[in-house]
Design a protein around this motif. Structure first.
Motif, mmCIF file in Angstrom:
data_model
loop_
_atom_site.group_PDB
_atom_site.id
_atom_site.type_symbol
_atom_site.label_atom_id
_atom_site.label_comp_id
_atom_site.label_asym_id
_atom_site.label_seq_id
_atom_site.Cartn_x
_atom_site.Cartn_y
_atom_site.Cartn_z
ATOM 1 N N GLU A 84 -3.922 5.415 -10.570
ATOM 2 C CA GLU A 84 -4.647 6.474 -10.204
ATOM 3 C C GLU A 84 -5.834 6.914 -11.272
ATOM 4 O O GLU A 84 -6.471 7.290 -11.038
ATOM 5 C CB GLU A 84 -3.820 7.782 -9.929
ATOM 6 C CG GLU A 84 -2.554 7.993 -11.087
ATOM 7 C CD GLU A 84 -1.919 9.450 -10.476
ATOM 8 O OE1 GLU A 84 -2.352 9.809 -9.531
ATOM 9 O OE2 GLU A 84 -1.013 9.439 -11.443
ATOM 10 N N GLU A 104 0.759 -1.260 -0.048
ATOM 11 C CA GLU A 104 0.062 0.162 -0.039
ATOM 12 C C GLU A 104 0.758 1.300 0.003
ATOM 13 O O GLU A 104 0.488 2.027 -0.660
ATOM 14 C CB GLU A 104 -0.784 -0.081 1.205
ATOM 15 C CG GLU A 104 -1.789 1.209 1.424
ATOM 16 C CD GLU A 104 -2.906 1.716 0.415
ATOM 17 O OE1 GLU A 104 -3.478 2.354 0.655
ATOM 18 O OE2 GLU A 104 -2.858 0.636 -0.610
ATOM 19 N N LYS A 153 -11.028 3.801 -3.195
ATOM 20 C CA LYS A 153 -9.773 3.737 -3.910
ATOM 21 C C LYS A 153 -8.836 2.971 -3.081
ATOM 22 O O LYS A 153 -7.841 1.949 -3.883
ATOM 23 C CB LYS A 153 -9.043 5.147 -4.207
ATOM 24 C CG LYS A 153 -9.847 5.925 -5.232
ATOM 25 C CD LYS A 153 -9.052 7.153 -5.526
ATOM 26 C CE LYS A 153 -9.299 8.413 -4.544
ATOM 27 N NZ LYS A 153 -8.900 9.552 -5.238
ATOM 28 N N LYS A 154 -8.835 3.008 -1.849
ATOM 29 C CA LYS A 154 -8.010 2.124 -1.065
ATOM 30 C C LYS A 154 -8.408 0.456 -1.129
ATOM 31 O O LYS A 154 -7.502 -0.378 -1.324
ATOM 32 C CB LYS A 154 -8.084 2.394 0.673
ATOM 33 C CG LYS A 154 -7.429 1.690 1.436
ATOM 34 C CD LYS A 154 -7.490 2.092 2.922
ATOM 35 C CE LYS A 154 -6.679 1.177 3.867
ATOM 36 N NZ LYS A 154 -6.625 1.631 5.127
ATOM 37 N N SER A 192 -14.340 7.656 -3.720
ATOM 38 C CA SER A 192 -13.970 8.058 -2.501
ATOM 39 C C SER A 192 -12.716 7.481 -1.982
ATOM 40 O O SER A 192 -12.035 6.638 -2.567
ATOM 41 C CB SER A 192 -14.925 7.855 -1.295
ATOM 42 O OG SER A 192 -14.866 6.420 -0.989
ATOM 43 N N GLU A 193 -11.908 8.165 -0.922
ATOM 44 C CA GLU A 193 -10.454 7.584 -0.436
ATOM 45 C C GLU A 193 -10.828 6.189 -0.160
ATOM 46 O O GLU A 193 -9.537 5.520 -0.286
ATOM 47 C CB GLU A 193 -10.037 8.386 0.703
ATOM 48 C CG GLU A 193 -9.746 9.800 0.135
ATOM 49 C CD GLU A 193 -8.506 9.756 -1.077
ATOM 50 O OE1 GLU A 193 -7.482 9.047 -0.894
ATOM 51 O OE2 GLU A 193 -8.736 10.323 -2.006
ATOM 52 N N THR A 236 -11.201 5.193 -9.132
ATOM 53 C CA THR A 236 -11.861 6.429 -8.954
ATOM 54 C C THR A 236 -12.715 6.240 -7.598
ATOM 55 O O THR A 236 -12.932 5.122 -6.779
ATOM 56 C CB THR A 236 -12.701 6.918 -9.985
ATOM 57 O OG1 THR A 236 -13.778 5.928 -10.469
ATOM 58 C CG2 THR A 236 -12.031 7.097 -11.268
ATOM 59 N N LEU A 244 0.959 4.148 -3.060
ATOM 60 C CA LEU A 244 0.599 5.508 -2.485
ATOM 61 C C LEU A 244 1.601 6.464 -3.043
ATOM 62 O O LEU A 244 1.494 7.475 -3.624
ATOM 63 C CB LEU A 244 0.219 5.646 -1.209
ATOM 64 C CG LEU A 244 -1.133 5.150 -0.607
ATOM 65 C CD1 LEU A 244 -1.040 5.175 0.823
ATOM 66 C CD2 LEU A 244 -1.983 5.830 -1.353
ATOM 67 N N ARG A 280 -7.291 -0.648 -4.764
ATOM 68 C CA ARG A 280 -5.968 -1.003 -4.699
ATOM 69 C C ARG A 280 -5.397 -2.328 -4.224
ATOM 70 O O ARG A 280 -4.632 -2.892 -4.675
ATOM 71 C CB ARG A 280 -5.172 0.266 -3.780
ATOM 72 C CG ARG A 280 -4.988 1.463 -4.712
ATOM 73 C CD ARG A 280 -3.872 2.151 -3.893
ATOM 74 N NE ARG A 280 -4.275 2.775 -2.466
ATOM 75 C CZ ARG A 280 -4.931 3.665 -2.177
ATOM 76 N NH1 ARG A 280 -5.461 4.689 -3.055
ATOM 77 N NH2 ARG A 280 -5.275 4.062 -0.870
#
Length: 430
Positions: A337, A326, A347-348, A343-344, A341, A330, A351
């Motif tokens: 990226e 992770e 996206k987390k 919210s955070e 798409t 980042l 990933r």
């Protein structure tokens, strides 16, 4: 010597549902898993790289075609897999990587790329010229004639390169070629809200006719002797969170049209995550070359996460693979990226768990590999209970119980990958 893919596909003339899996991956553990699986079966293995991964400028793997060849061969040597049983493939080789360039510059680069691949011993070449280049008029559809002309130019370069190669290596196998391209373009996924359309039989036939006209115009009358497949969209694709399953009823017309071209099969891209029986249906229907990539690296990541969760309960000095991955994603977001798409949190989660598996672009990094090595050492230092393995790796648990697998960390990971390989082997077995 007849090309082994031709031999496999020739069985279809005798009514045998024959095919081959195309493993498009550059991950060392995954390639080892593939070769180990087929070592026991003594069969040919097709391993491919894309023009984004490998090209004369390095690609994201920082490898040229000959570098990737040596990389795969070194892995094969390590496990005792015969180099002669490896078919090296070039996927989407053409101007894909240089779409921001004019036609001349993009095609000059593409010609050099396919030449290097053939000289390096690649014998299965997907000539993909279906993309717009910077000098093209994007207000209208890229014509079949333009696509075919660019493809024929690359085909001619490949044939000239083979003539050059055979002087030094007289026993070289003549390359076979695949033309056409799936929708969407490489690296993209369909949107869940959109309907995935099967290639129209007329579009498939127009592709064949356009190439036929251009081949004759360029004096390449024997080209069809070396072209084995056309890439189409048979109705399979996956997105970050969804899989579009093969529905043979939707592909009936397309597959019926293929019967008019007995020397060709379809190559299906993005077949990842299909059920094994769906893959077999595809082979039966004429999609005889099944390309897979993210599904096998997803299985790698999945198993590494499971080991990491076990590690958290077992040792003090942890590798913390999940966190290391992770952090690296980042720090270097360019490979995910554009694809993830929301919210955070969304996206987390993407990933980690997205079917598109953008994690695979980070697995070759030194810090990631060091973390994997430490994770393996930590797991192997413990006597993991069967109960814990059942919790985190239930398929491996069954194999251990039956005496077919050891608790070795690397074997546990490879076992998870081989479960995917087994699905493809089931589909192509006859």
């Amino acid at each position: 010597m007849t090309h082994p893919i031709k031999e496999i596909l020739s069985k279809r003339h005798d009514g045998i549902s024959s095919g081959i899996a195309s493993y498009c991956t550059s991950n060392k553990i995954v390639i080892e898993s593939i070769l180990e699986y087929y070592l026991e079966k003594d069969e040919y293995v097709l391993i491919e790289c894309t023009a984004n991964q490998v090209n004369q400028f390095g690609g994201y793997m920082n490898m040229t075609p000959s570098d990737f060849r040596d990389y795969v061969y070194n892995i094969a040597d390590k496990i005792g897999f015969s180099r002669e049983k490896i078919i090296l493939g070039a996927d989407h080789f053409g101007p894909l990587t240089w779409t921001d360039k004019s036609e001349k510059e993009a095609m000059d680069n593409a010609k050099e790329l396919v030449k290097l691949a053939v000289l390096a011993g690649y014998t299965k070449i997907h000539l993909d010229t279906s993309m717009f280049l910077a000098s093209d008029d994007t207000s209208k559809r890229l014509s079949d004639e333009i696509i075919a002309e660019r493809g024929a130019i690359l085909y001619k370069v490949c044939e000239e390169a083979f003539d050059e190669r055979i002087k030094e290596y007289p026993d070289s196998i003549h390359p076979v070629y695949v033309i056409g391209s799936e929708v969407p373009i490489p690296g993209g996924e369909y949107e869940e809200k959109n309907t995935l359309e099967v290639t129209n039989p007329t579009d498939f036939e127009n592709t064949i006719n356009a190439y036929d006209r251009i081949f004759k115009e360029y004096g390449l009358d024997d080209a069809w002797n070396n072209i084995i497949a056309v890439v189409v969209q048979p109705g399979v694709e996956f997105s970050n969170e969804d899989v579009h399953d093969y529905d043979r009823t939707q592909a009936i017309d397309l597959c019926e049209k293929l019967k008019e071209y007995p020397n060709l099969v379809f190559e299906g891209h993005s077949t990842d995550y299909q059920f094994s029986f769906k893959l077999k249906e595809m082979v039966e229907d004429g999609v005889a070359i099944l390309k897979v990539g993210p599904a096998v690296t997803y299985a790698l990541r999945e198993a590494l996460f499971s080991l990491s969760l076990m590690e958290k309960e077992l040792v003090e000095d942890k590798a913390n693979f999940i966190d290391v991955l992770e952090e690296n994603m980042l720090k270097n977001p360019k490979d995910w990226e554009k694809y993830y798409t929301g919210s955070e949190l969304e996206k987390k989660l993407a990933r980690k768990y997205s079917f598109s598996d953008r994690c695979r672009y980070y697995m070759a990094q030194d810090e990631i590999n060091a973390s994997i090595d430490k994770l393996f050492e930590n797991i192997d230092s413990c006597d993991i209970s069967l109960g814990m393995i059942k919790q985190y790796l239930p398929n491996a648990y069954n194999k251990i119980r039956s005496g077919n697998l050891s608790k070795n960390a690397e074997n546990l990971v490879k076992s998870n990958i081989k479960d995917i390989i087994k699905d493809y082997d089931y589909a192509i077995d006859n």
